[in-house]
Scaffold this motif. Structure first.
Motif, PDB file in Angstrom:
ATOM      1  N   ASN A 153       0.935  -1.236  -0.068  1.00 62.84           N
ATOM      2  CA  ASN A 153       0.067   0.153   0.011  1.00 62.84           C
ATOM      3  C   ASN A 153       0.956   1.239  -0.009  1.00 62.84           C
ATOM      4  N   LEU A 154       1.882   1.270   0.819  1.00 58.31           N
ATOM      5  CA  LEU A 154       2.810   2.597   0.784  1.00 58.31           C
ATOM      6  C   LEU A 154       3.585   2.786  -0.592  1.00 58.31           C
ATOM      7  N   LEU A 155       3.959   1.433  -1.149  1.00 61.24           N
ATOM      8  CA  LEU A 155       4.511   1.569  -2.419  1.00 61.24           C
ATOM      9  C   LEU A 155       3.630   2.048  -3.679  1.00 61.24           C
ATOM     10  N   MET A 156       2.218   1.671  -3.478  1.00 59.02           N
ATOM     11  CA  MET A 156       1.326   2.139  -4.259  1.00 59.02           C
ATOM     12  C   MET A 156       1.247   3.832  -4.137  1.00 59.02           C
ATOM     13  N   ARG A 157       0.999   4.226  -3.078  1.00 57.51           N
ATOM     14  CA  ARG A 157       0.979   5.549  -2.544  1.00 57.51           C
ATOM     15  C   ARG A 157       2.119   6.408  -3.006  1.00 57.51           C
ATOM     16  N   LEU A 158       3.362   5.957  -3.199  1.00 60.67           N
ATOM     17  CA  LEU A 158       4.539   6.576  -3.475  1.00 60.67           C
ATOM     18  C   LEU A 158       4.639   6.323  -4.999  1.00 60.67           C
ATOM     19  N   GLY A 159       3.640   5.777  -5.637  1.00 62.57           N
ATOM     20  CA  GLY A 159       3.716   5.616  -7.189  1.00 62.57           C
ATOM     21  C   GLY A 159       4.525   4.574  -7.768  1.00 62.57           C
ATOM     22  N   LYS A 160       5.064   3.505  -6.871  1.00 62.96           N
ATOM     23  CA  LYS A 160       5.893   2.730  -7.243  1.00 62.96           C
ATOM     24  C   LYS A 160       5.134   1.235  -7.433  1.00 62.96           C
ATOM     25  N   PHE A 161       4.501   1.254  -8.536  1.00 65.18           N
ATOM     26  CA  PHE A 161       3.290   0.420  -8.880  1.00 65.18           C
ATOM     27  C   PHE A 161       3.752  -0.971  -9.046  1.00 65.18           C
ATOM     28  N   GLU A 162       5.016  -1.099  -9.773  1.00 65.33           N
ATOM     29  CA  GLU A 162       5.480  -2.572  -9.906  1.00 65.33           C
ATOM     30  C   GLU A 162       6.063  -3.160  -8.718  1.00 65.33           C
ATOM     31  N   GLU A 163       6.784  -2.204  -7.886  1.00 59.88           N
ATOM     32  CA  GLU A 163       7.219  -3.046  -6.372  1.00 59.88           C
ATOM     33  C   GLU A 163       5.860  -3.334  -5.737  1.00 59.88           C
ATOM     34  N   ALA A 164       4.808  -2.422  -5.827  1.00 64.20           N
ATOM     35  CA  ALA A 164       3.897  -2.726  -5.127  1.00 64.20           C
ATOM     36  C   ALA A 164       3.117  -4.102  -5.322  1.00 64.20           C
ATOM     37  N   THR A 165       3.025  -4.252  -6.782  1.00 66.14           N
ATOM     38  CA  THR A 165       2.356  -5.608  -7.307  1.00 66.14           C
ATOM     39  C   THR A 165       3.164  -6.706  -6.770  1.00 66.14           C
ATOM     40  N   ALA A 166       4.328  -6.542  -6.809  1.00 63.35           N
ATOM     41  CA  ALA A 166       5.279  -7.794  -6.654  1.00 63.35           C
ATOM     42  C   ALA A 166       5.070  -8.183  -5.061  1.00 63.35           C
ATOM     43  N   ALA A 167       5.129  -6.897  -4.120  1.00 60.65           N
ATOM     44  CA  ALA A 167       4.878  -6.984  -2.603  1.00 60.65           C
ATOM     45  C   ALA A 167       3.642  -7.771  -2.562  1.00 60.65           C
ATOM     46  N   PHE A 168       2.319  -7.587  -3.233  1.00 60.77           N
ATOM     47  CA  PHE A 168       1.305  -8.037  -2.999  1.00 60.77           C
ATOM     48  C   PHE A 168       1.245  -9.705  -3.509  1.00 60.77           C
ATOM     49  N   GLU A 169       1.961  -9.725  -4.624  1.00 58.13           N
ATOM     50  CA  GLU A 169       2.059 -11.204  -5.166  1.00 58.13           C
ATOM     51  C   GLU A 169       2.872 -12.099  -4.137  1.00 58.13           C
ATOM     52  N   GLU A 170       3.897 -11.378  -3.342  1.00 59.88           N
ATOM     53  CA  GLU A 170       4.482 -12.164  -2.283  1.00 59.88           C
ATOM     54  C   GLU A 170       3.416 -12.666  -1.354  1.00 59.88           C
ATOM     55  N   VAL A 171       2.463 -11.877  -0.861  1.00 59.14           N
ATOM     56  CA  VAL A 171       1.441 -12.413   0.090  1.00 59.14           C
ATOM     57  C   VAL A 171       0.461 -13.449  -0.689  1.00 59.14           C
ATOM     58  N   VAL A 172       0.142 -13.246  -1.959  1.00 57.89           N
ATOM     59  CA  VAL A 172      -0.644 -14.101  -2.488  1.00 57.89           C
ATOM     60  C   VAL A 172      -0.028 -15.614  -2.629  1.00 57.89           C
ATOM     61  N   GLY A 173       1.399 -15.462  -2.753  1.00 53.79           N
ATOM     62  CA  GLY A 173       2.292 -16.813  -2.816  1.00 53.79           C
ATOM     63  C   GLY A 173       2.261 -17.419  -1.357  1.00 53.79           C
ATOM     64  N   ASP A 174       2.209 -16.580  -0.373  1.00 53.13           N
ATOM     65  CA  ASP A 174       2.360 -17.106   1.076  1.00 53.13           C
ATOM     66  C   ASP A 174       0.999 -17.770   1.248  1.00 53.13           C
ATOM     67  N   TYR A 175      -0.015 -17.560   0.708  1.00 54.91           N
ATOM     68  CA  TYR A 175      -1.421 -18.253   1.005  1.00 54.91           C
ATOM     69  C   TYR A 175      -1.784 -19.105   0.161  1.00 54.91           C
TER      70      TYR A 175
END
Length: 199
Positions: A153-175
């Motif tokens: 969410n912070l990465l999205m707020r800062l306009g770093k959308f690719e990094e944000a997507t990777a962070a969310f994909e890590e969560v999906v990968g965890d679950y």
């Protein structure tokens, strides 16, 4: 509660007593229960600055620092909250929890700068740094997914959308393995209530 009676007994315990730091901590907790947050902060501060006498005192002192950070946060005193959290050492068992909570303090500070995007981004970057340090040093796996979501969410707020997507994909990968396991159990039993009862 009988807070006045308890405080009257606890105040008799000198700071140099093996139970001195714990007595101060308990007095602070009683003040919180009575809604006296400023007084509780003062008592937690006193506990955190009392020289340790017993081996348990180090743990109580760290908890007093955490309590100060939380109370300042609740009172909207965000700079003081961040400062209180900084008193937790890197070797503390509370270090991961402190990083997570101080990150939220920086997020809250950033949200307060609605008319100053540069200052807001500065606070969000501080929060991001705390979260990244937490992920590197994390001894508290329970927090990991929450940290990754907040980081995304912070990465999205800062306009770093690719990094944000990777962070969310890590969560999906965890679950994903857990989801696949539950889906397999559902296919096998067909009874969601029985599966949940086993959990």
């Amino acid at each position: 509660g009988r807070f006045a009676e308890a405080d009257a007994e606890l105040v008799l315990v000198p700071a140099t007593d093996p139970y001195g730091v714990r007595a101060l901590y308990l007095r602070a907790v009683g003040l919180i229960k009575q809604g006296q947050l400023e007084d509780a902060v003062a008592r937690f501060t006193e506990a955190s600055r009392t020289p340790p006498v017993s081996p348990e005192d180090k743990q109580v002192i760290e908890l007093a620092h955490m309590a100060r950070g939380r109370l300042y946060f609740e009172m909207g005193m965000l700079a003081e909250s961040a400062d209180a959290y900084q008193d937790i050492n890197t070797d503390s068992q509370h270090f991961s929890e402190m990083l997570y909570e101080v990150a939220w303090t920086f997020v809250k500070r950033g949200q307060g700068y609605k008319d100053d995007p540069a200052r807001a981004d500065s606070e969000f970057n501080k929060a991001l740094q705390a979260l990244e340090l937490l992920l590197i040093s994390n001894t508290n796996k329970r927090l990991e997914s929450e940290v990754r979501i907040l980081r995304g969410n912070l990465l999205m707020r800062l306009g770093k959308f690719e990094e944000a997507t990777a962070a969310f994909e890590e969560v999906v990968g965890d679950y994903s393995p857990t989801l696949k396991s539950l889906e397999a159990q559902m296919a096998q039993t067909g009874n969601a209530e029985a599966i949940l009862a086993e959990l």
